[in-house]
Design a protein around this motif. Structure first.
Motif, PDB file in Angstrom:
ATOM      1  N   GLY A 157       0.808  -1.206   0.000  1.00 19.82           N
ATOM      2  CA  GLY A 157       0.000   0.000   0.000  1.00 19.82           C
ATOM      3  C   GLY A 157       0.842   1.258   0.000  1.00 19.82           C
ATOM      4  N   ASN A 158       2.074   1.157   0.515  1.00 20.15           N
ATOM      5  CA  ASN A 158       2.981   2.292   0.583  1.00 20.15           C
ATOM      6  C   ASN A 158       4.394   1.784   0.299  1.00 20.15           C
ATOM      7  OD1 ASN A 158       4.727   4.400   1.384  1.00 20.15           O
ATOM      8  ND2 ASN A 158       3.286   5.145   2.915  1.00 20.15           N
ATOM      9  N   PRO A 159       4.990   2.155  -0.814  1.00 17.66           N
ATOM     10  CA  PRO A 159       6.309   1.623  -1.170  1.00 17.66           C
ATOM     11  C   PRO A 159       7.416   2.021  -0.213  1.00 17.66           C
ATOM     12  CG  PRO A 159       5.675   3.406  -2.662  1.00 17.66           C
ATOM     13  CD  PRO A 159       4.469   3.092  -1.837  1.00 17.66           C
ATOM     14  N   SER A 160       7.172   3.037   0.624  1.00 20.43           N
ATOM     15  CA  SER A 160       8.194   3.482   1.571  1.00 20.43           C
ATOM     16  C   SER A 160       8.125   2.752   2.904  1.00 20.43           C
ATOM     17  CB  SER A 160       8.061   4.991   1.829  1.00 20.43           C
ATOM     18  OG  SER A 160       8.277   5.725   0.645  1.00 20.43           O
ATOM     19  N   LEU A 161       7.070   1.973   3.116  1.00 22.96           N
ATOM     20  CA  LEU A 161       6.887   1.269   4.378  1.00 22.96           C
ATOM     21  C   LEU A 161       6.781  -0.228   4.127  1.00 22.96           C
ATOM     22  CD1 LEU A 161       4.311   3.596   6.208  1.00 22.96           C
ATOM     23  CD2 LEU A 161       6.778   3.433   6.607  1.00 22.96           C
ATOM     24  N   PRO A 162       7.004  -1.046   5.159  1.00 21.85           N
ATOM     25  CA  PRO A 162       6.895  -2.497   4.973  1.00 21.85           C
ATOM     26  C   PRO A 162       5.476  -2.902   4.567  1.00 21.85           C
ATOM     27  CG  PRO A 162       7.891  -1.942   7.088  1.00 21.85           C
ATOM     28  CD  PRO A 162       7.351  -0.675   6.540  1.00 21.85           C
ATOM     29  N   GLY A 163       5.373  -4.034   3.897  1.00 26.24           N
ATOM     30  CA  GLY A 163       4.053  -4.539   3.549  1.00 26.24           C
ATOM     31  C   GLY A 163       3.355  -5.184   4.723  1.00 26.24           C
ATOM     32  N   SER A 164       4.153  -5.615   5.717  1.00 34.42           N
ATOM     33  CA  SER A 164       3.618  -6.316   6.881  1.00 34.42           C
ATOM     34  C   SER A 164       4.430  -5.936   8.106  1.00 34.42           C
ATOM     35  CB  SER A 164       3.689  -7.833   6.642  1.00 34.42           C
ATOM     36  OG  SER A 164       3.260  -8.557   7.760  1.00 34.42           O
ATOM     37  N   VAL A 165       3.731  -5.751   9.238  1.00 33.79           N
ATOM     38  CA  VAL A 165       4.394  -5.390  10.498  1.00 33.79           C
ATOM     39  C   VAL A 165       3.856  -6.291  11.607  1.00 33.79           C
ATOM     40  CG1 VAL A 165       4.736  -3.591  12.247  1.00 33.79           C
ATOM     41  CG2 VAL A 165       4.783  -2.990   9.816  1.00 33.79           C
ATOM     42  N   MET A 166       4.761  -6.774  12.445  1.00 32.39           N
ATOM     43  CA  MET A 166       4.395  -7.580  13.612  1.00 32.39           C
ATOM     44  C   MET A 166       4.742  -6.799  14.867  1.00 32.39           C
ATOM     45  SD  MET A 166       3.564 -10.421  15.201  1.00 32.39           S
ATOM     46  CE  MET A 166       3.772 -10.870  16.928  1.00 32.39           C
ATOM     47  N   ILE A 167       3.733  -6.499  15.698  1.00 31.80           N
ATOM     48  CA  ILE A 167       3.931  -5.723  16.926  1.00 31.80           C
ATOM     49  C   ILE A 167       3.803  -6.653  18.123  1.00 31.80           C
ATOM     50  CG2 ILE A 167       3.128  -3.772  18.298  1.00 31.80           C
ATOM     51  CD1 ILE A 167       1.791  -2.700  15.713  1.00 31.80           C
ATOM     52  N   GLY A 168       4.836  -6.738  18.910  1.00 33.11           N
ATOM     53  CA  GLY A 168       4.831  -7.612  20.078  1.00 33.11           C
ATOM     54  C   GLY A 168       6.093  -8.440  20.124  1.00 33.11           C
ATOM     55  N   ASN A 169       6.236  -9.193  21.190  1.00 26.79           N
ATOM     56  CA  ASN A 169       7.478  -9.944  21.395  1.00 26.79           C
ATOM     57  C   ASN A 169       7.215 -11.433  21.238  1.00 26.79           C
ATOM     58  OD1 ASN A 169      10.138 -10.414  22.021  1.00 26.79           O
ATOM     59  ND2 ASN A 169       9.837 -10.320  24.227  1.00 26.79           N
ATOM     60  N   ASP A 170       6.756 -11.821  20.054  1.00 30.60           N
ATOM     61  CA  ASP A 170       6.437 -13.218  19.796  1.00 30.60           C
ATOM     62  C   ASP A 170       7.414 -13.784  18.769  1.00 30.60           C
ATOM     63  OD1 ASP A 170       5.367 -15.684  19.409  1.00 30.60           O
ATOM     64  OD2 ASP A 170       3.312 -15.018  19.092  1.00 30.60           O
ATOM     65  N   SER A 171       8.451 -14.438  19.249  1.00 27.36           N
ATOM     66  CA  SER A 171       9.511 -14.930  18.367  1.00 27.36           C
ATOM     67  C   SER A 171       9.077 -16.156  17.570  1.00 27.36           C
ATOM     68  CB  SER A 171      10.754 -15.275  19.193  1.00 27.36           C
ATOM     69  OG  SER A 171      10.459 -16.278  20.146  1.00 27.36           O
ATOM     70  N   ARG A 172       7.906 -16.718  17.889  1.00 24.95           N
ATOM     71  CA  ARG A 172       7.460 -17.934  17.201  1.00 24.95           C
ATOM     72  C   ARG A 172       6.727 -17.631  15.899  1.00 24.95           C
ATOM     73  NH1 ARG A 172       4.145 -20.691  21.980  1.00 24.95           N
ATOM     74  NH2 ARG A 172       3.267 -18.580  21.922  1.00 24.95           N
ATOM     75  N   HIS A 173       6.590 -16.367  15.542  1.00 26.03           N
ATOM     76  CA  HIS A 173       5.868 -16.022  14.331  1.00 26.03           C
ATOM     77  C   HIS A 173       6.565 -16.635  13.114  1.00 26.03           C
ATOM     78  CE1 HIS A 173       4.037 -13.616  11.149  1.00 26.03           C
ATOM     79  NE2 HIS A 173       3.107 -13.277  12.003  1.00 26.03           N
ATOM     80  N   PRO A 174       5.812 -17.326  12.228  1.00 25.29           N
ATOM     81  CA  PRO A 174       6.456 -17.998  11.089  1.00 25.29           C
ATOM     82  C   PRO A 174       6.973 -17.055  10.016  1.00 25.29           C
ATOM     83  CG  PRO A 174       4.076 -18.227  10.980  1.00 25.29           C
ATOM     84  CD  PRO A 174       4.378 -17.602  12.309  1.00 25.29           C
ATOM     85  N   GLY A 175       6.538 -15.797  10.013  1.00 25.25           N
ATOM     86  CA  GLY A 175       7.055 -14.811   9.077  1.00 25.25           C
ATOM     87  C   GLY A 175       6.777 -15.165   7.630  1.00 25.25           C
ATOM     88  N   ALA A 176       7.808 -15.034   6.782  1.00 20.10           N
ATOM     89  CA  ALA A 176       7.654 -15.275   5.350  1.00 20.10           C
ATOM     90  C   ALA A 176       7.724 -16.750   4.996  1.00 20.10           C
ATOM     91  CB  ALA A 176       8.723 -14.519   4.572  1.00 20.10           C
ATOM     92  N   GLY A 177       8.043 -17.598   5.956  1.00 20.38           N
ATOM     93  CA  GLY A 177       8.140 -19.020   5.655  1.00 20.38           C
ATOM     94  C   GLY A 177       9.117 -19.305   4.536  1.00 20.38           C
TER      95      GLY A 177
END
Length: 437
Positions: A157-177
């Motif tokens: 939606g905005n080329p200057s910002l990330p397409g996805s943001v994760m807020i919090g301290n959850d290291s188990r997030h699978p991310g981009a896989g």
């Protein structure tokens, strides 16, 4: 393997290394028009498609297993199950929730409760992973989360910002896989701190020439490897540098600065709540074009003192979620933003000897709001104890297929992992089309 490399000539060694790089780093995307084999690979995935009803997702994840019985699906007629939890009416006909959520009681006309969730995973890590990916946790592969799938199919939606943001301290997030690294979410541990390491060192800040010179040196050091192993993940590594520099120099970085928000609004979200301020940051990011934002909140693992701990957690959840829905609506963003509240499983109707509830993947409740969802409804049903689903069972892939369906992501398009295994966004999940409208 070393013996094999040492026993071959230089050309063979180069071929072996190049092949290994492509195997470990490559990800294939193949159109369904390529043949019957690909169609068979996607068999069982839903063919349903629609014009997207949501452009953005704010995904609120309750880590640890939120008790459905003490939040959004209490049992007022069964004191043995309900324990100390009391029930209040809401502004949606026929829907009652825990009295620990009084602010949400006035927002339920915006919400679709999904009471019939069922998971096959009863442990935290496995349940968390399954909820985020629609696939079970395996040692041989890492599957992408929804934010990565959204970026894979649609533009930022905005080329200057990330397409996805994760807020919090959850290291188990699978991310981009198994997708390229550029589809990983930007991790923000504390919403109050904004983006870590986003300001130039003073030595660089005084001179663009100095900064650009160092970037040029770094590029020169990398160019040989990038040319030799011209595969997607190597290119994505370079893209990450470009994205980071673009964001550091962009005025859009102000999206992460909560200090510009009105103090009264920040107080409504929960001034001392990381979750509440995370919800506020999520709204700001969506407003600035970030299309997928996750906010994690927990720990809801209430094996002990359930009736003390859950009300405490609900205080923060109630303020953050209710204010987020109101704030999005007042800014005209709720219609295009799907708000999802999810957790890995529910809690048992039985109250254990420690006045707590144990893991219960068999039946639990999540919710959706905005983004084309019809509010003021409850979908699915559990039995009188809240123990098992008796109507309209929703498996985890079905839940995720519903999110993808709202975003207009094709549910039956097959993408291939580096090992050439086929995957779709929600496995064989079928979207809950009945909750739209």
């Amino acid at each position: 393997m070393n013996a094999f490399i040492n026993s071959t000539d230089g050309s063979s060694r180069r071929q072996f290394i190049s092949g290994a790089a492509k195997t470990f780093l490559g990800v294939g995307l193949m159109s369904q028009m390529q043949g019957k084999g690909l169609l068979a690979a996607g068999a069982g995935a839903s063919p349903l498609k629609q014009v997207a009803t949501a452009r953005n997702v704010i995904y609120l994840y309750m880590t640890g297993g939120m008790s459905h019985l003490d939040t959004f699906d209490p049992r007022p007629d069964n004191k043995e199950v309900n324990g100390e939890t009391e029930v209040i009416k809401t502004n949606a006909d026929g829907i009652r929730i825990s009295n620990s959520l009084p602010l949400m009681a006035r927002q339920m006309d915006k919400v679709a409760l999904i009471h019939s969730l069922n998971s096959t995973q009863g442990a935290h890590e496995q349940g968390n992973y399954y909820m985020h990916t629609s696939y079970t946790l395996r040692s041989s592969i890492r599957h992408p989360a929804m934010g990565a799938w959204l970026q894979k199919f649609q533009e930022r939606g905005n080329p200057s910002l990330p397409g996805s943001v994760m807020i919090g301290n959850d290291s188990r997030h699978p991310g981009a896989g198994f997708f390229e690294a550029k589809f990983s979410p930007l991790m923000v541990n504390n919403p109050e701190d904004g983006v870590a390491n986003s300001k130039l060192n003073k030595w660089f800040a005084d001179s663009d020439d100095r900064f650009n010179s160092r970037l040029a040196i770094a590029h020169k050091l990398d160019v040989g490897f990038a040319e030799k192993y011209n595969v997607k993940n190597v290119r994505a590594y370079s893209d990450m540098y470009d994205d980071a520099v673009r964001m550091m120099k962009s005025e859009e970085l102000k999206a992460f600065d909560l200090s510009s928000e009105d103090d009264k609004l920040r107080a409504r979200y929960g001034r001392d709540s990381s979750f509440g301020q995370g919800c506020l940051l999520a709204r700001r990011l969506v407003e600035h074009g970030v299309r997928h934002v996750e906010v994690s909140f927990g720990n809801w693992d209430t094996h002990n003192a359930n009736f003390i701990r859950v009300p405490e957690l609900c205080d923060e959840l109630d303020a953050g979620l209710s204010t987020l829905l109101q704030d999005l609506e007042s800014r005209g963003l709720l219609q295009e933003t799907l708000v999802v509240l999810a957790t890995e499983f529910g809690r048992t109707p039985e109250i254990n000897q420690n006045d707590g509830r144990d893991h219960h993947p068999k039946a639990f409740t999540c919710l959706m709001a905005g983004g084309g969802i019809r509010g003021g409804q409850a979908f699915g049903k559990k039995d009188e104890k809240g123990f098992e689903v008796v109507e309209n069972k929703v498996n985890i892939p079905d839940f995720n297929a519903t999110v993808a369906y709202a975003l207009g992501i094709p549910l039956d398009t097959v993408l291939y992992s580096p090992s050439k295994r086929p995957f779709t966004v929600a496995d064989k999940g079928q979207p809950i089309t009945q909750i739209f409208g």
